[in-house]
Design an enzyme around this catalytic site. Sequence first.
Site, PDB file in Angstrom:
ATOM      1  N   ASP A 123      10.374  -1.167  21.998  1.00  0.00           N
ATOM      2  CA  ASP A 123      10.175  -1.674  23.353  1.00  0.00           C
ATOM      3  C   ASP A 123       8.712  -2.073  23.530  1.00  0.00           C
ATOM      4  O   ASP A 123       7.822  -1.540  22.851  1.00  0.00           O
ATOM      5  CB  ASP A 123      10.518  -0.608  24.397  1.00  0.00           C
ATOM      6  CG  ASP A 123      12.010  -0.319  24.485  1.00  0.00           C
ATOM      7  OD1 ASP A 123      12.811  -1.228  24.201  1.00  0.00           O
ATOM      8  OD2 ASP A 123      12.365   0.822  24.829  1.00  0.00           O
ATOM      9  N   ASP A 164      13.444  -5.337  21.650  1.00  0.00           N
ATOM     10  CA  ASP A 164      14.396  -4.808  22.638  1.00  0.00           C
ATOM     11  C   ASP A 164      13.828  -5.053  24.031  1.00  0.00           C
ATOM     12  O   ASP A 164      13.427  -6.155  24.356  1.00  0.00           O
ATOM     13  CB  ASP A 164      14.660  -3.330  22.346  1.00  0.00           C
ATOM     14  CG  ASP A 164      15.883  -2.791  23.083  1.00  0.00           C
ATOM     15  OD1 ASP A 164      16.628  -3.584  23.684  1.00  0.00           O
ATOM     16  OD2 ASP A 164      16.093  -1.568  23.056  1.00  0.00           O
ATOM     17  N   ASP A 176      11.047  -1.042  29.941  1.00  0.00           N
ATOM     18  CA  ASP A 176      12.183  -0.217  30.347  1.00  0.00           C
ATOM     19  C   ASP A 176      11.712   1.077  31.006  1.00  0.00           C
ATOM     20  O   ASP A 176      10.741   1.695  30.545  1.00  0.00           O
ATOM     21  CB  ASP A 176      13.064   0.126  29.144  1.00  0.00           C
ATOM     22  CG  ASP A 176      13.831  -1.078  28.623  1.00  0.00           C
ATOM     23  OD1 ASP A 176      13.794  -2.143  29.276  1.00  0.00           O
ATOM     24  OD2 ASP A 176      14.475  -0.951  27.557  1.00  0.00           O
ATOM     25  N   ARG A 184      18.196  -8.980  32.935  1.00  0.00           N
ATOM     26  CA  ARG A 184      17.574  -7.703  33.318  1.00  0.00           C
ATOM     27  C   ARG A 184      16.215  -7.918  33.998  1.00  0.00           C
ATOM     28  O   ARG A 184      15.169  -7.609  33.455  1.00  0.00           O
ATOM     29  CB  ARG A 184      17.400  -6.779  32.104  1.00  0.00           C
ATOM     30  CG  ARG A 184      18.710  -6.488  31.386  1.00  0.00           C
ATOM     31  CD  ARG A 184      18.508  -5.534  30.218  1.00  0.00           C
ATOM     32  NE  ARG A 184      19.777  -5.250  29.548  1.00  0.00           N
ATOM     33  CZ  ARG A 184      19.900  -4.454  28.484  1.00  0.00           C
ATOM     34  NH1 ARG A 184      18.827  -3.870  27.976  1.00  0.00           N
ATOM     35  NH2 ARG A 184      21.076  -4.259  27.939  1.00  0.00           N
TER      36      ARG A 184
END
Length: 314
Positions: free
Chosen positions: A127, A149, A153, A206
Amino acid sequence: MRTLRRVLALATGLAAALAGLTATVPPASADTPLVGWATQGGGTTGGGGTPPTTVSSASALTSALSSGSTAVIRVSGTISCSGMLKVASNKTVIGNSGATISGCGFNVTKASNVIIRNLTFRNWNDDGINVQYSTRVWIDHNSFTNGYDGALDIKRASDYVTVSWNKFFGHDKTMLLGHSDDNGAEDRGHLRVTYHHNWFDGTNQRHPRVRFGNPVHVYNNFYGNVGSYGVASTQEAGVLVEGNYFENTDDPFHLGEASSPAGTLVARNNHFVGSGSGQSGGSVKSIPYSYSLDGASSVKSVVTAGAGAGRISI
C-alpha cells in the site's frame, strides 16, 4: 505615542487587507490548516515543535519513523525502498521539495498523533499508506501514483483521521475505509474520517469505499475522469458527500459495492459536469466540527491549484 498609534493603525489595516485577500490567493501559496476529524479526540500535532531531523536514505528513514521518540522528520530526495515502513506515534513526516518515496509505503499501525505531508509516493509494492489501529492522523498534500494495491487505506478501528489536499493519479484502488464486512466488532463507532480538497485525476475506484464509519465526511473534492465509481457507502456506513465537483464521472456515488450491502449516503450541493447524478439514501450522523465549504462550482479550480505534493510552504 502618536507614532505608536500610527504604526498600530497601519498594522491593523495591513492585517485587514490580507484577510480580505484570503478568498483569492490560491491555496498553493500558503500552508493550509488542519480541519475535520483529526481535530477531534485531543487533536493532531505530530512532532510539534521538535527540532527536525533530515533523512535521505531508506535506512535513516526507517530508523526515524520507528523511533519511540517524538520527532519531526524531513525527507530529502528520492528514497527507494520495498515493503512497508512502520510509523510510530508522535511523528511529523514532511518532504522537502521533490521528496519521493519509491517502491514502498508507510504503515501507521497502533500509533497516534501522526502527520504525513508533502511527499510523492510511487510504485509501492503493498500500500502507499496503510493506517490501522491508529488515531489522530493527518495525511495532507501528498501525491500518489502507480502502486500495487491501495494508495491510502484506513482500517481496523482507526479513528479521527483527516485526508486533505492530496492528488491521486495513474492508479486503480484509491482509498479503502474499513477492510471487510465482518469486522464490525472492531470498527463500529470508529473509522471516522474527513476527506476534503483531494484531486482524483483519472483514477478508477474507491474514492473512498466505506464500511462502518459514520459520519464519514467527503467534501470539496475534485473527481475528474473517474473510471468505475467515486464514493461507495456500504456495510453500516454513513457518508456525507458535500460540495464536490464531478467531471466526466459516470457514477459519482452509490450505495453498496460488490458483495457489501448498502450503507447510507446523503448528497448535497455537489456540482456535475458530464457526469451521472449518483445514488443516495438514508440519513447520516451530524458533523461535530466546524469547517468552511467552498462553492461546488469553484472546487475544480481551487483543488487543481492546491492539491498534491509541492503545493505548500515548508
